[in-house]
Design a protein around this motif. Structure first.
Motif, PDB file in Angstrom:
ATOM      1  N   TRP A 162      -6.571 -10.208  20.246  1.00  0.00           N
ATOM      2  CA  TRP A 162      -5.227  -9.711  19.977  1.00  0.00           C
ATOM      3  C   TRP A 162      -5.180  -9.032  18.608  1.00  0.00           C
ATOM      4  O   TRP A 162      -4.630  -7.937  18.464  1.00  0.00           O
ATOM      5  CB  TRP A 162      -4.209 -10.853  20.049  1.00  0.00           C
ATOM      6  N   ALA A 163      -5.748  -9.693  17.598  1.00  0.00           N
ATOM      7  CA  ALA A 163      -5.751  -9.138  16.247  1.00  0.00           C
ATOM      8  C   ALA A 163      -6.504  -7.809  16.217  1.00  0.00           C
ATOM      9  O   ALA A 163      -6.053  -6.840  15.591  1.00  0.00           O
ATOM     10  CB  ALA A 163      -6.363 -10.132  15.261  1.00  0.00           C
ATOM     11  N   ASP A 164      -7.638  -7.753  16.901  1.00  0.00           N
ATOM     12  CA  ASP A 164      -8.433  -6.528  16.931  1.00  0.00           C
ATOM     13  C   ASP A 164      -7.676  -5.396  17.633  1.00  0.00           C
ATOM     14  O   ASP A 164      -7.645  -4.263  17.161  1.00  0.00           O
ATOM     15  CB  ASP A 164      -9.768  -6.791  17.624  1.00  0.00           C
ATOM     16  N   THR A 165      -7.022  -5.722  18.739  1.00  0.00           N
ATOM     17  CA  THR A 165      -6.259  -4.727  19.494  1.00  0.00           C
ATOM     18  C   THR A 165      -5.079  -4.190  18.693  1.00  0.00           C
ATOM     19  O   THR A 165      -4.749  -3.008  18.780  1.00  0.00           O
ATOM     20  CB  THR A 165      -5.755  -5.347  20.814  1.00  0.00           C
ATOM     21  N   ASN A 166      -4.452  -5.050  17.901  1.00  0.00           N
ATOM     22  CA  ASN A 166      -3.210  -4.685  17.225  1.00  0.00           C
ATOM     23  C   ASN A 166      -3.353  -4.371  15.737  1.00  0.00           C
ATOM     24  O   ASN A 166      -2.351  -4.138  15.066  1.00  0.00           O
ATOM     25  CB  ASN A 166      -2.180  -5.796  17.428  1.00  0.00           C
ATOM     26  N   LYS A 167      -4.571  -4.338  15.225  1.00  0.00           N
ATOM     27  CA  LYS A 167      -4.749  -4.156  13.779  1.00  0.00           C
ATOM     28  C   LYS A 167      -4.182  -2.836  13.276  1.00  0.00           C
ATOM     29  O   LYS A 167      -3.586  -2.786  12.202  1.00  0.00           O
ATOM     30  CB  LYS A 167      -6.218  -4.326  13.388  1.00  0.00           C
ATOM     31  N   ASP A 168      -4.311  -1.753  14.052  1.00  0.00           N
ATOM     32  CA  ASP A 168      -3.782  -0.457  13.600  1.00  0.00           C
ATOM     33  C   ASP A 168      -2.256  -0.454  13.604  1.00  0.00           C
ATOM     34  O   ASP A 168      -1.628   0.063  12.677  1.00  0.00           O
ATOM     35  CB  ASP A 168      -4.318   0.675  14.481  1.00  0.00           C
ATOM     36  N   VAL A 169      -1.659  -1.030  14.634  1.00  0.00           N
ATOM     37  CA  VAL A 169      -0.198  -1.107  14.719  1.00  0.00           C
ATOM     38  C   VAL A 169       0.345  -1.946  13.563  1.00  0.00           C
ATOM     39  O   VAL A 169       1.344  -1.586  12.933  1.00  0.00           O
ATOM     40  CB  VAL A 169       0.233  -1.710  16.078  1.00  0.00           C
TER      41      VAL A 169
END
Length: 144
Positions: A110-117
């Motif tokens: 989850w953190a990896d998927t959402n790091k840019d957002v």
């Protein structure tokens, strides 16, 4: 509610003081900085103490020892000592510790998927906070 947000399922029991305390203590243990690194590192099998220390950037020997001791106390890690010279100590996840891998990896993913957002949200917040602080500072300066 938007499709991105879901309600808490109704079957979640109301928290009790004892239950909250116990849950908080468990989450404090597994949620600390070094425990997560250790759990993920031990996902690949048995590791020696020095191998863990070299593999986890920035952890001190003392912090590694304390974290492993806490994970062992909670039943998440086993410690096996061999009577050799120098002593050999191996660590591995217990069966209970392995059950933690799925939720931990879900959180990591989850953190990896959402790091840019999240980074963009932080930039927007910081820009707004700086702008707010700058205008407040200017207003205070004008009053003087």
């Amino acid at each position: 509610m938007s499709p991105r947000h879901t309600a808490v399922p109704p079957e979640v029991p109301a928290p009790t003081a004892d239950g909250c305390k116990a849950t908080r203590e468990i989450l404090d243990r597994i949620g600390d900085k070094w425990s997560l690194y250790l759990i993920i590192t031990l996902a690949n099998g048995v590791r020696r103490f020095n191998e863990l220390r070299r593999g986890i950037d920035g952890i001190s020997q003392r912090m590694l020892t304390l974290t492993l001791r806490g994970l062992e106390r909670d039943g998440l890690v086993t410690r096996t000592m061999y009577p050799t010279i120098p002593p050999r100590v191996d660590y591995e996840l217990t069966e209970l510790g392995r059950t933690l891998l799925e939720p931990v990896m879900a959180l990591v993913n989850w953190a990896d998927t959402n790091k840019d957002v999240i980074a963009k949200a932080q930039q927007r917040f910081d820009a707004t906070a700086e702008s707010c602080c700058d205008s407040n500072h200017a207003a205070v300066q004008q009053r003087r």
